[in-house]
Design an enzyme around this catalytic site. Structure first.
Site, PDB file in Angstrom:
ATOM      1  N   LYS A   1      43.101  51.287  33.937  1.00 22.41           N
ATOM      2  CA  LYS A   1      43.224  51.523  32.505  1.00 22.41           C
ATOM      3  C   LYS A   1      42.627  52.888  32.154  1.00 22.41           C
ATOM      4  O   LYS A   1      43.347  53.777  31.723  1.00 22.41           O
ATOM      5  CB  LYS A   1      42.568  50.385  31.741  1.00 22.41           C
ATOM      6  CG  LYS A   1      43.258  49.039  32.045  1.00 22.41           C
ATOM      7  CD  LYS A   1      42.426  47.844  31.649  1.00 22.41           C
ATOM      8  CE  LYS A   1      42.884  46.564  32.327  1.00 22.41           C
ATOM      9  NZ  LYS A   1      44.209  46.085  31.940  1.00 22.41           N
TER      10      LYS A   1
ATOM     11  N   ASP B   1      32.306  43.144  32.251  1.00 23.90           N
ATOM     12  CA  ASP B   1      33.623  43.529  32.769  1.00 23.90           C
ATOM     13  C   ASP B   1      34.186  44.604  31.843  1.00 23.90           C
ATOM     14  O   ASP B   1      34.806  44.306  30.823  1.00 23.90           O
ATOM     15  CB  ASP B   1      34.554  42.319  32.800  1.00 23.90           C
ATOM     16  CG  ASP B   1      35.973  42.699  33.203  1.00 23.90           C
ATOM     17  OD1 ASP B   1      36.236  43.891  33.483  1.00 23.90           O
ATOM     18  OD2 ASP B   1      36.836  41.794  33.231  1.00 23.90           O
TER      19      ASP B   1
ATOM     20  N   TRP C   1      40.415  36.933  29.581  1.00 27.63           N
ATOM     21  CA  TRP C   1      39.730  37.472  30.757  1.00 27.63           C
ATOM     22  C   TRP C   1      38.386  36.804  30.983  1.00 27.63           C
ATOM     23  O   TRP C   1      37.991  36.536  32.121  1.00 27.63           O
ATOM     24  CB  TRP C   1      39.638  39.000  30.693  1.00 27.63           C
ATOM     25  CG  TRP C   1      41.004  39.576  30.910  1.00 27.63           C
ATOM     26  CD1 TRP C   1      41.852  40.072  29.966  1.00 27.63           C
ATOM     27  CD2 TRP C   1      41.717  39.611  32.162  1.00 27.63           C
ATOM     28  NE1 TRP C   1      43.048  40.420  30.558  1.00 27.63           N
ATOM     29  CE2 TRP C   1      42.996  40.165  31.885  1.00 27.63           C
ATOM     30  CE3 TRP C   1      41.414  39.245  33.467  1.00 27.63           C
ATOM     31  CZ2 TRP C   1      43.962  40.348  32.871  1.00 27.63           C
ATOM     32  CZ3 TRP C   1      42.374  39.428  34.462  1.00 27.63           C
ATOM     33  CH2 TRP C   1      43.627  39.981  34.159  1.00 27.63           C
TER      34      TRP C   1
END
Lengths: 360, 360
Positions: free
Chosen positions: A196, A172, A102
């Site tokens: 999530k 993030d 990511w």
């Protein structure tokens, strides 16, 4: 079929209480005669839902008054672009920490807008550990420093917020937000895709210190101009109303269940028992440096990878689903966000031990 | 309270059949043990939902094979930026038709990326009519021509697709899509926010001729790069899964109820009877040129504006909600998209006539 324990990395499980409430309110939200999906975002019903969601989130996370809370669209991947567009503020450089898949995507996207200094990288350890803070090569003139507190694919997580001086710290938090208390004042900007620990895919949270906004690049899309969205209470255009409603129900569920302190305790316990089961077994293994193992995403491999398909198949028949590891890693991955009950982790461990006895 | 007839301009009513199915499947989609919100977007369950939704939409609209169908995030307002970023293809000019509030927003945003030639404007008629095609001043070198087939605020609508030669025609169909048959092959690109005739807010449809994509400006955000999203079946990042599921249920509802031909007939009838009721009354009026009155958004004013609040209040008590006109126009606005039953329009007309009898 009854409800399953779904170990998906995201979109992921939602609390059953939340889904039951959403089901019960589907045709008529609190006597309005409308589903929340049908409400004008400018009407008093939906405005009350949006305000309550923000207030509950502020309370849960202890968000200081000098931070704006935005609910946007585009996912974390959209923010990979929106963040440099908003936060460069006339500078041409940003620092990024590379801890895995990511981080790399965030870096690649930022390079469209500025010079990226990769101040540290976990590449030498194949991203199985986090580079020590002492070795980070920070720029003097970076507009901000970006990092990924939790890498969902490799299961690597920062267990402390890095100290970076006056440089605004950008995180993030897609896969860790709301999983434990966090000191928001340490950050310039926190962002997270919802799917999530917040709610349904399609809504993106941005928490930003207000002195950092207002200098977006002139060609920034209006919907991603943080200052403009802040000025419009995230309703510069129609927001993803139903996703925000569900997120609001999740925030209320968190408050009813003790908030982030309680979540942090449960999440620590869930992760510790699962790692212990892996470490105590010669049949399962996790390659991540124990100092930076993720509480949220627990990858593991079987000593006999030829049994992967059997493992997944038998697990599924026991109601333990979506355990297949990311294609780039292989093996298994158990994502155990807030909405995964501790009983789900217990059942997984029991299954793993039984599978090992029968197949080791 | 029972279900209301909600005349909101968007988000707007959804078919009750769709909401009932969503309610019934909330905790367990077709025996999966999961809510659709909880499903991995890469899993076979959700992939089947996404594929079915696209197939049904292609069938409903008769979308030719050389068009890509994308489900993105950002709303039509996001696309106001994404469209020039994708479709300029190295050129520096685009033609726009200005027919009202939404055209103006699209124009303002496009000016961030290129020179905008406003080829025609309804300003002289205060946007109560559409400038005749014969007077449009098209550029020779425009990358595309953009127009807004229906303006939700003023209730002005194109009843035919304009002829613009070889210039790719781009249409913001947010408020007319799926309301009647349309010849997709006339367009270079069609886009629409979902929250009027497609489904919940938070998902944005783009239908684009495939020869027009692949030359996005290099700094286009990855999530808005149409070619990249087309290559990834709109799953370059996590899509708004639940919104797509609901849209898919709406597409199936449309198919069960006769498709766009049948919708077009019903919508024409609903609009005609409402305009007739307005025109036949000295108490109500609609200022729009009869040749371009919207089938979807019907604004009207009362002869006694001092009764506006009473009108709204009494209407609401009869289950006729969200009739207040846009703040820039005043008066009333009845938005009557696909999911507004004809019985709702009948009930509104009956109420209007009764109100007139008591107050004229």
């Amino acid at each position: 079929m009854s409800r399953v324990y779904n170990f998906s990395a995201g979109p992921a499980m939602l609390p059953e209480e939340v889904l039951c409430q959403a089901r019960d309110e589907m045709l008529d939200w609190q006597g309005s005669g409308m589903c929340v999906m049908e409400m004008s975002h400018r009407g008093k019903e939906f405005v009350s839902i949006a305000e309550q969601a923000e207030a509950d989130l502020r309370e849960l996370m202890g968000i200081p008054d000098n931070y704006k809370v935005l609910f946007l669209q585009g996912g974390a991947t959209g923010m990979f672009s929106a963040i440099p567009l908003n936060l460069l503020r006339g500078r041409n450089k940003a620092d990024y920490i590379n801890t895995g898949a990511w981080s790399k995507k965030a870096i690649a996207e930022a390079k469209k807008y500025c010079e990226v200094n990769v101040a540290a990288s976990g590449e030498a350890s194949d991203f199985m550990s986090i580079p020590a803070r002492s070795g980070w090569q920070l720029s003097d003139d970076a507009a901000y420093l970006h990092y990924t507190p939790n890498e969902t694919i490799s299961g690597v997580e920062f267990h402390a917020v890095p100290e970076v001086g006056d440089t605004p710290l950008v995180a993030d938090m897609s896969s860790t937000i709301l999983s434990r208390p966090v000191d928001v004042s340490r950050f310039g900007l926190i962002y997270a895709g919802a799917q999530k620990n917040i709610g349904p895919a399609g809504i993106t949270l941005v928490i930003v210190r207000e002195d950092l906004i207002g200098e977006a690049r002139p060609d920034t899309a209006m919907v991603w101009d943080f200052a403009k969205q802040a000025g419009a209470d995230s309703m510069l255009n129609t927001p993803p109303t139903y996703a925000l409603y569900i997120a609001g129900l999740v925030f209320q569920w968190l408050k009813r269940h003790g908030g982030l302190e309680a979540m942090g305790e449960i999440n620590r316990r869930k992760a510790e028992k699962l790692y212990r089961a892996i470490d105590d077994s010669p049949f399962y293994s996790n390659p991540v440096d124990p100092d930076c193992r993720s509480w949220m995403n627990v990858p593991f491999v079987l000593a006999k990878p030829e049994l992967d398909a059997t493992f997944l198949d038998e697990a599924k028949r026991q109601g333990l689903t979506t355990l297949k590891g990311h294609r780039s890693v292989g093996g298994m991955r158990a994502s155990i966000y807030n909405a995964m009950p501790e009983a789900g982790v217990d059942k997984l461990i029991e299954f793993m031990q039984d599978f090992e006895r029968r197949n080791a």
